[in-house]
Structures are given as structure tokens and as C-alpha cells.
Design a protein around this motif. Structure first.
Motif, PDB file in Angstrom:
ATOM      1  N   GLU A  21       0.830  -1.214   0.000  1.00  0.00           N
ATOM      2  CA  GLU A  21       0.000   0.000   0.000  1.00  0.00           C
ATOM      3  C   GLU A  21       0.863   1.262   0.000  1.00  0.00           C
ATOM      4  OE1 GLU A  21      -3.649   2.136   2.423  1.00  0.00           O
ATOM      5  OE2 GLU A  21      -3.180   0.037   2.843  1.00  0.00           O
ATOM      6  N   GLU A  22       1.921   1.284   0.799  1.00  0.00           N
ATOM      7  CA  GLU A  22       2.829   2.441   0.819  1.00  0.00           C
ATOM      8  C   GLU A  22       3.481   2.638  -0.546  1.00  0.00           C
ATOM      9  OE1 GLU A  22       5.582   2.971   4.123  1.00  0.00           O
ATOM     10  OE2 GLU A  22       4.301   1.634   5.311  1.00  0.00           O
ATOM     11  N   ASN A  25       0.861   4.069  -2.912  1.00  0.00           N
ATOM     12  CA  ASN A  25       0.629   5.477  -2.576  1.00  0.00           C
ATOM     13  C   ASN A  25       1.777   6.359  -3.042  1.00  0.00           C
ATOM     14  OD1 ASN A  25      -1.848   4.908  -1.387  1.00  0.00           O
ATOM     15  ND2 ASN A  25      -0.992   4.756   0.678  1.00  0.00           N
ATOM     16  N   TYR A  26       2.997   5.849  -2.901  1.00  0.00           N
ATOM     17  CA  TYR A  26       4.178   6.577  -3.370  1.00  0.00           C
ATOM     18  C   TYR A  26       4.098   6.794  -4.877  1.00  0.00           C
ATOM     19  CZ  TYR A  26       9.108   7.601  -4.306  1.00  0.00           C
ATOM     20  OH  TYR A  26      10.280   8.183  -4.720  1.00  0.00           O
ATOM     21  N   ALA A  28       1.407   6.770  -6.743  1.00  0.00           N
ATOM     22  CA  ALA A  28       0.288   7.670  -7.036  1.00  0.00           C
ATOM     23  C   ALA A  28       0.691   9.130  -6.841  1.00  0.00           C
ATOM     24  CB  ALA A  28      -0.910   7.317  -6.168  1.00  0.00           C
ATOM     25  N   ALA A  29       1.425   9.402  -5.776  1.00  0.00           N
ATOM     26  CA  ALA A  29       1.889  10.768  -5.522  1.00  0.00           C
ATOM     27  C   ALA A  29       2.839  11.231  -6.624  1.00  0.00           C
ATOM     28  CB  ALA A  29       2.567  10.853  -4.158  1.00  0.00           C
TER      29      ALA A  29
END
Length: 91
Positions: A21-22, A25-26, A28-29
Motif C-alpha cells: 500500500e505504501e 501510494n508513493y 500515485a503521488a
């Protein structure tokens, strides 16, 4: 901008699951910032591939090294500059 293919072979399957998940998210950012062209996993379970957009190899390497998969030791990374063949897209 140049393109850089980053292969992320699995070093630790359990950590890969914990940090998934991290990692997503990384990415996606970075996509929101314009630094990701595309990404995906290998269907054989060996890891994944991220195509970064960066000004040079140093910037792309810095982005890859900050990926939670890499910082946690879940994955290694191999980076190569990628010359995308845009002629194929126009067919």
C-alpha cells in the motif's frame, strides 16, 4: 523529460505484502507530480516495473531509491534509461 525503466525484483515476499500500500501510494503521488509514465506487476510474481519520467538518471535513481519497497528491503531495483518508440503508438 526522459524515461527510465525500473525493474523491482522481490527480495522478501512478506515485506512486499506489508509495504504494498505504501508503494502504491508513493507511485500515485509521483504520478500526480508527473514523474510516472506507467507501472505494473509481473504476472509470474517475480516483481514489477515502473517507468519513471525524470530529467536525468540521477533524478530517476533518487526517486527509485525512495520507493517504500526499496527502503524497506522488500525489493531491489535495476534502472535503465528507456527510449520509448512512439512510432508504434501512431499505427
Amino acid at each position: 523529460m526522459n524515461y527510465y525503466a525500473v525493474r523491482l525484483p522481490i527480495l522478501d515476499e512478506e515485506k512486499s505484502q506489508v509495504y504494498r500500500e505504501e508503494h502504491l501510494n508513493y507511485l500515485a503521488a509521483l504520478a500526480d507530480q508527473g514523474n510516472i509514465f506507467t507501472y505494473g506487476r509481473f504476472t509470474d510474481g517475480s516483481g514489477g516495473l515502473v517507468i519513471y519520467k525524470a530529467k536525468d538518471l540521477d533524478e530517476a535513481t533518487s526517486l527509485a531509491k525512495k520507493d517504500p519497497y526499496v527502503t524497506s528491503g522488500a525489493r531491489d531495483f535495476v534502472i535503465n534509461e528507456w527510449a520509448m518508440n512512439t512510432d508504434v503508438l501512431s499505427r
